[in-house]
Design an enzyme around this catalytic site. Structure first.
Site, PDB file in Angstrom:
ATOM      1  N   HIS A   1      -3.199   4.128  -2.422  1.00 19.17           N
ATOM      2  CA  HIS A   1      -4.298   3.516  -1.859  1.00 19.17           C
ATOM      3  C   HIS A   1      -5.124   4.130  -0.550  1.00 19.17           C
ATOM      4  O   HIS A   1      -6.187   4.180  -0.196  1.00 19.17           O
ATOM      5  CB  HIS A   1      -3.640   2.241  -1.280  1.00 19.17           C
TER       6      HIS A   1
ATOM      7  N   VAL B   1      -2.195   9.653  -7.607  1.00 19.53           N
ATOM      8  CA  VAL B   1      -1.186  10.413  -6.527  1.00 19.53           C
ATOM      9  C   VAL B   1       0.189  10.309  -6.998  1.00 19.53           C
ATOM     10  O   VAL B   1       0.711   9.189  -7.585  1.00 19.53           O
ATOM     11  CB  VAL B   1      -1.547   9.791  -5.148  1.00 19.53           C
TER      12      VAL B   1
ATOM     13  N   SER C   1       2.921   3.937  -7.130  1.00 23.17           N
ATOM     14  CA  SER C   1       2.509   2.445  -7.808  1.00 23.17           C
ATOM     15  C   SER C   1       3.352   1.565  -6.823  1.00 23.17           C
ATOM     16  O   SER C   1       4.401   1.649  -6.424  1.00 23.17           O
ATOM     17  CB  SER C   1       3.014   1.980  -9.144  1.00 23.17           C
ATOM     18  N   SER C   2       2.447   0.195  -6.620  1.00 24.75           N
ATOM     19  CA  SER C   2       3.318  -0.843  -5.485  1.00 24.75           C
ATOM     20  C   SER C   2       4.441  -1.457  -6.189  1.00 24.75           C
ATOM     21  O   SER C   2       5.521  -1.526  -5.594  1.00 24.75           O
ATOM     22  CB  SER C   2       2.307  -1.907  -5.370  1.00 24.75           C
ATOM     23  N   ARG C   3       4.701  -1.277  -7.505  1.00 20.75           N
ATOM     24  CA  ARG C   3       5.632  -1.880  -8.362  1.00 20.75           C
ATOM     25  C   ARG C   3       6.961  -0.917  -8.197  1.00 20.75           C
ATOM     26  O   ARG C   3       8.004  -1.278  -8.318  1.00 20.75           O
ATOM     27  CB  ARG C   3       5.401  -1.864  -9.679  1.00 20.75           C
TER      28      ARG C   3
ATOM     29  N   GLN D   1      -4.531 -12.194 -13.141  1.00 14.49           N
ATOM     30  CA  GLN D   1      -4.338 -11.062 -13.997  1.00 14.49           C
ATOM     31  C   GLN D   1      -2.795 -10.911 -14.506  1.00 14.49           C
ATOM     32  O   GLN D   1      -2.632 -10.070 -15.011  1.00 14.49           O
ATOM     33  CB  GLN D   1      -4.954  -9.940 -13.177  1.00 14.49           C
TER      34      GLN D   1
ATOM     35  N   LEU E   1       0.899  -1.360  -0.140  1.00 14.53           N
ATOM     36  CA  LEU E   1       0.010   0.131  -0.065  1.00 14.53           C
ATOM     37  C   LEU E   1       0.917   1.309   0.027  1.00 14.53           C
ATOM     38  O   LEU E   1       1.993   1.115   0.666  1.00 14.53           O
ATOM     39  CB  LEU E   1      -0.887  -0.052   1.144  1.00 14.53           C
TER      40      LEU E   1
ATOM     41  N   GLY F   1      -7.958   3.783  -8.567  1.00  8.13           N
ATOM     42  CA  GLY F   1      -7.424   4.942  -8.723  1.00  8.13           C
ATOM     43  C   GLY F   1      -7.218   5.069 -10.516  1.00  8.13           C
ATOM     44  O   GLY F   1      -7.349   4.202 -11.331  1.00  8.13           O
TER      45      GLY F   1
ATOM     46  N   ASP G   1      -4.853   3.456 -13.413  1.00  7.68           N
ATOM     47  CA  ASP G   1      -5.373   2.186 -13.946  1.00  7.68           C
ATOM     48  C   ASP G   1      -6.595   2.720 -14.777  1.00  7.68           C
ATOM     49  O   ASP G   1      -7.651   2.033 -14.675  1.00  7.68           O
ATOM     50  CB  ASP G   1      -5.588   0.889 -13.109  1.00  7.68           C
TER      51      ASP G   1
HETATM   52  O1  PAF Z   1      -5.553  -2.428  -9.222  1.00  2.00           O
HETATM   53  C1  PAF Z   1      -5.231  -3.546  -8.782  1.00  2.00           C
HETATM   54  O2  PAF Z   1      -4.523  -3.408  -7.636  1.00  2.00           O
HETATM   55  C2  PAF Z   1      -5.805  -4.756  -9.053  1.00  2.00           C
HETATM   56  O3  PAF Z   1      -5.867  -4.890 -10.486  1.00  2.00           O
HETATM   57  C3  PAF Z   1      -7.296  -5.042  -8.354  1.00  2.00           C
HETATM   58  C4  PAF Z   1      -8.366  -4.125  -8.786  1.00  2.00           C
HETATM   59  C5  PAF Z   1      -7.228  -4.958  -6.796  1.00  2.00           C
HETATM   60  C6  PAF Z   1      -7.629  -6.469  -8.946  1.00  2.00           C
HETATM   61  O4  PAF Z   1      -6.820  -7.459  -8.525  1.00  2.00           O
END
Ligand code: PAF
Length: 284
Positions: free
Chosen positions: A37, A177, A186-188, A61, A33, A148, A151
């Site tokens: 988030h 943000v 981004s988490s990445r 995904q 997070l 957010g 995406d």
């Molecule tokens: O945006 C994300 O973090 C993911 O794609 C989500 C919406 C939690 C689905 O796994």
């Protein structure tokens, strides 16, 4: 904050909450997070009686197995952050709980919406997103769900999913943000080393340069300009840059007479694939 890991337990808990008249906000996440988030969580806490945050790194995904394996998992830190933003329930199931052994992957079709950008470059990605988001909507039964704008295409896909399957949920989309240097949170980003972290803000700079030229140059020249600009930044490899309609996400070839466009890109920085976008109003 309650921590729930079982599907049957979250279902029972939200049913009881709904029966007692409580409104529920859902912030679906894959954890690691950040401030982006936390803004969604704060908004949910203001607008709903109960805020549920889901943390689940959704295997269906990820089209790249390494990306799934290396996705940051920081549940301990995430739990501490959630306590600070008045989150009521953390739903953090294990993959076997969400996808039992005999699970058959559902097939969704989003037509033109998924034929471009992330959908085109990450085969199966939005099928996995639609699967997990549908499951979460069924399990958590939120009145509102928070996403957010970073995406952007995901938000459009989820909007279409909600319409197609008549989910009774209001989608709330929040602006991206950014770090002080413009990098979209981004988490990445946690996976970038120091040099990659210095290179990453050029993605946003490229978007801003494109924005400044939108009314002066043809779209094809702007695209070439973005590719050339990022081409000079060491360690950055542009995957795509698009000028798109913000609602349909279809490419816009000529901005004359167009009111708003989304400038969207994806690039690989070192080992990490990042996306970003900005919305540009062309009337003002
Ligand atoms: O945006 C994300 O973090 C993911 O794609 C989500 C919406 C939690 C689905 O796994």
């Amino acid at each position: 904050m309650e921590i729930i890991k079982q599907v049957h337990a979250i279902r029972e808990r939200v049913q009881a909450l709904r029966c007692s008249g409580k409104t529920i906000g859902l912030v679906p996440t894959m954890g690691a997070l950040h401030q982006g988030h936390l803004q969604l969580l704060k908004a949910s806490a203001q607008e709903n009686d109960i805020t549920v945050c889901s943390i689940f790194v959704n295997p269906t995904q990820f089209n790249n197995p390494d990306d799934y394996k290396l996705y940051p998992r920081t549940l301990g830190e995430d739990t501490a952050l959630l306590e600070q933003v008045s989150c009521n329930i953390l739903f953090a199931p294990d993959p076997e709980e969400v996808y039992p052994q005999q699970h058959t992957l559902l097939q969704f079709s989003f037509g033109a919406l998924e034929a471009v950008m992330e959908g085109a470059h990450r085969p199966g990605h939005f099928n996995g997103v639609a699967t997990i988001v549908s499951k979460l909507f069924h399990l958590v039964q939120p009145h509102r769900a928070y996403f957010g704008q970073k995406d952007l295409q995901q938000v459009a896909i989820v909007r279409q999913l909600v319409q197609s399957l008549s989910f009774d949920v209001k989608l709330v989309c929040f602006p991206t943000v950014r770090e002080e240097d413009g990098l979209a949170m981004s988490s990445r980003n946690k996976r970038l080393d120091a040099a990659q972290r210095r290179a990453a803000p050029h993605l946003y700079m490229a978007l801003k340069k494109a924005e400044a030229q939108l009314q002066q140059r043809p779209v094809a020249a702007i695209k070439a300009g973005v590719a050339a600009y990022l081409g000079q930044v060491g360690g950055v490899e542009l995957e795509y840059f698009e000028v798109a309609d913000p609602a349909t996400l279809q490419p816009v070839a000529d901005v004359r007479g167009v009111r708003e466009v989304a400038l969207c890109l994806a690039a690989v920085v070192g080992p990490v694939r990042l996306i970003d976008n900005i919305l540009v109003n062309l009337n003002g």
